[in-house]
Design an enzyme around this catalytic site. Structure first.
Site, mmCIF file in Angstrom:
data_model
loop_
_atom_site.group_PDB
_atom_site.id
_atom_site.type_symbol
_atom_site.label_atom_id
_atom_site.label_comp_id
_atom_site.label_asym_id
_atom_site.label_seq_id
_atom_site.Cartn_x
_atom_site.Cartn_y
_atom_site.Cartn_z
ATOM 1 N N ASP A 371 0.938 -0.759 0.010
ATOM 2 C CA ASP A 371 0.072 0.018 0.087
ATOM 3 C C ASP A 371 0.675 0.729 -0.138
ATOM 4 O O ASP A 371 1.090 1.161 0.953
ATOM 5 C CB ASP A 371 -1.232 -0.063 1.111
ATOM 6 C CG ASP A 371 -1.435 1.115 0.945
ATOM 7 O OD1 ASP A 371 -3.038 0.575 0.896
ATOM 8 O OD2 ASP A 371 -1.368 2.088 2.230
ATOM 9 N N LEU A 372 0.746 2.258 -0.466
ATOM 10 C CA LEU A 372 1.249 3.268 -1.168
ATOM 11 C C LEU A 372 1.314 4.423 0.228
ATOM 12 O O LEU A 372 0.718 4.613 -0.057
ATOM 13 C CB LEU A 372 1.166 3.950 -2.804
ATOM 14 C CG LEU A 372 1.872 4.841 -3.047
ATOM 15 C CD1 LEU A 372 3.526 4.284 -2.606
ATOM 16 C CD2 LEU A 372 1.804 5.721 -4.217
ATOM 17 N N ASP A 414 -4.505 2.445 -4.465
ATOM 18 C CA ASP A 414 -3.166 2.642 -3.473
ATOM 19 C C ASP A 414 -2.539 1.376 -3.969
ATOM 20 O O ASP A 414 -1.331 0.913 -2.615
ATOM 21 C CB ASP A 414 -2.624 3.988 -2.470
ATOM 22 C CG ASP A 414 -3.565 3.240 -1.448
ATOM 23 O OD1 ASP A 414 -4.485 2.961 -1.723
ATOM 24 O OD2 ASP A 414 -3.851 4.696 -0.630
#
Length: 496
Positions: A371-372, A414
């Protein structure tokens, strides 16, 4: 493609250039359409117990019109305007009723049946009209792009004008004199060949008692080469000379060895098998090269002239250049499996690949959920362009690290998932270390907001364990994300 128009939507980027530009320069008519209303209509019919869509549409032709009215056209490219003789997209949209008349609905019914059954693509032949009233025979190919807001809210439709080919086929039946003139002037590549020696070679093989001809060709590939060398080209038309970029008819015939692609032996082998089975009319797609070395994708129609079935001494080959269509199909296929912003695979591919790994019973399979971090904050404080930049950089990292048979997909805004078939959790840790190392290098190269990811790893022993492992990877990733935010708050407090 028969419907009202709506405002064009924004098209995302692909590595520094607009997909919008690619849309415009494609050598084929392209339509971007919204089928979400059609999807809702289908769902309504399914809830009413409809299961045979073809019978349902045939029962009441107004239902086909109802399908048409549920479709919205969002945009068309410049090739479309030229094809239909429109000066602007607005003109084309305003005069759709002149383009798509009653005989268009027959093709639409076929498209609707394919979409109902497959849910992701369709192909059909139909009829349209130019704005000056000329009838066009067309081939439609459409693919449902990954959903953005609603199901089927983006469908890309490619239109190919096959009017000249259809007219050529119809005209060729008039008489021999006109057929000869047509041969020379036809806007498709036509070859007249002598296959009599091929027939003799096949008969010799039969006399040897060969029954399984396919196995015979597998064992004796040199027989295919011999048959190819025995083909006599009697004539080609002017269009053929142009298509193959030859100086003259004789120039082409004397340099045929440059025309045949390396894959030609395989396709000709299938042609021989069909002839062995008595199929004197054949259609297939093959690949050739022009004398300039350019690849030509070709739709080939092979037929023995009437009255020559006994010796095959007069054979007609009609070759249609489908290179532009093949490029468009590759473009459609690419969009169906890729996230255009990051160049990674998309969620649709991820779901299909997960199912494929389950069917193949590959063991083990490891998952890396990523997950960004800080994407929302970046979007809110620096704008979506900065956020898109982070996503593209993440795509660069994963595309560099992940090689087949592994794959990396963007499965959410994301969120990313790496599938590692045949890899243990220890192997996955090595891959993750490579990802982190490239993230560090990426951050040294790019200024601004650094890349940062929260990560979870899990391994499934087999397909029955996929759900547990995926859930475990997600939970581990969310724990990592909470720790990241916790450290960030501590660092902010110290800074103040």
């Amino acid at each position: 493609m028969k419907a009202e128009s709506s405002q064009a939507q924004d098209i995302p980027h692909i590595q520094g250039f607009q997909l919008d530009d690619f849309f415009e320069v494609m050598p084929m008519s392209l339509w971007l359409e919204d089928y979400s209303g059609l999807y809702r209509l289908f769902e309504q019919w399914r809830s009413q117990g409809v299961d045979d869509i073809e019978a349902w549409l045939a029962e009441d032709h107004e239902r086909v019109r109802q399908c048409a009215s549920a479709i919205r056209i969002q945009r068309v490219n410049g090739q479309t305007l030229g094809l239909y003789g429109a000066d602007t997209a607005a003109t084309l949209m305003a005069r759709l009723s002149e383009i798509m008349r009653d005989d268009t609905l027959d093709g639409l019914a076929s498209e609707m049946a394919q979409l109902w059954n497959s849910g992701d693509s369709f192909r059909s032949t139909s009829v349209n009209y130019t704005l000056n009233g000329q009838r066009m025979d067309i081939v439609l190919r459409g693919v449902v792009l990954p959903d953005r807001e609603q199901r089927w809210d983006q469908v890309l439709v490619a239109v190919e004008d096959i009017t000249e080919l259809q007219q050529s086929r119809r005209s060729a039946l008039v008489n021999e004199r006109m057929a000869r003139e047509l041969f020379q002037q036809a806007p498709v590549s036509l070859w007249v060949e002598d296959f009599s020696r091929i027939k003799s070679l096949l008969e010799e093989v039969r006399e040897q008692g060969i029954v399984d001809f396919r196995t015979f060709l597998d064992v004796h590939p040199e027989f295919v080469e011999r048959c190819m060398s025995e083909i006599r080209v009697l004539d080609v038309n002017g269009y053929t000379v142009q298509m193959y970029k030859a100086k003259s008819r004789d120039d082409l015939i004397t340099r045929l060895n440059e025309v045949f692609d390396d894959e030609m032996a395989a396709s000709f082998s299938e042609q021989l098998i069909d002839l062995w089975d008595g199929k004197l009319f054949q259609q297939r797609e093959v690949r050739n090269r022009t004398l300039a070395g350019d690849v030509l994708h070709i739709h080939l129609q092979f037929s023995v002239f009437a009255g020559h079935e006994e010796d095959w001494d007069l054979v007609l080959l009609a070759l249609t250049d489908i290179t532009a269509r093949k490029k468009a199909e590759a473009y459609l296929e690419y969009l169906g499996q890729h996230d255009v912003l990051t160049q990674l695979k998309n969620r649709s591919f991820y779901v299909e690949e997960l199912a494929r790994l389950g069917r193949k019973r590959i063991e083990p399979v490891s998952f890396i959920a990523l997950d960004l971090n800080n994407l929302k904050v970046t979007n809110d404080t620096q704008g979506h362009a900065a956020g898109d930049g982070l996503l593209r950089r993440m795509g660069e990292v994963l595309n560099k690290v992940i090689d087949r048979p592994a794959s990396a997909a963007r499965i959410g805004g994301d969120e990313f998932m790496v599938l590692l078939p045949g890899m243990s959790e220890t192997d996955a840790e090595v891959v993750l270390a490579d990802i982190r190392r490239l993230i560090d290098l990426n951050n040294q190269f790019y200024g601004g907001t650094p890349l940062s990811v929260s990560v979870g790893i899990a391994t499934a022993a087999g397909r029955d364990d996929f759900e547990r492992a995926l859930r475990a990877a997600d939970l581990a990733m969310y724990r990592d994300k909470r720790e990241h935010h916790s450290y960030s708050r501590v660092d902010d407090a110290r800074a103040s």
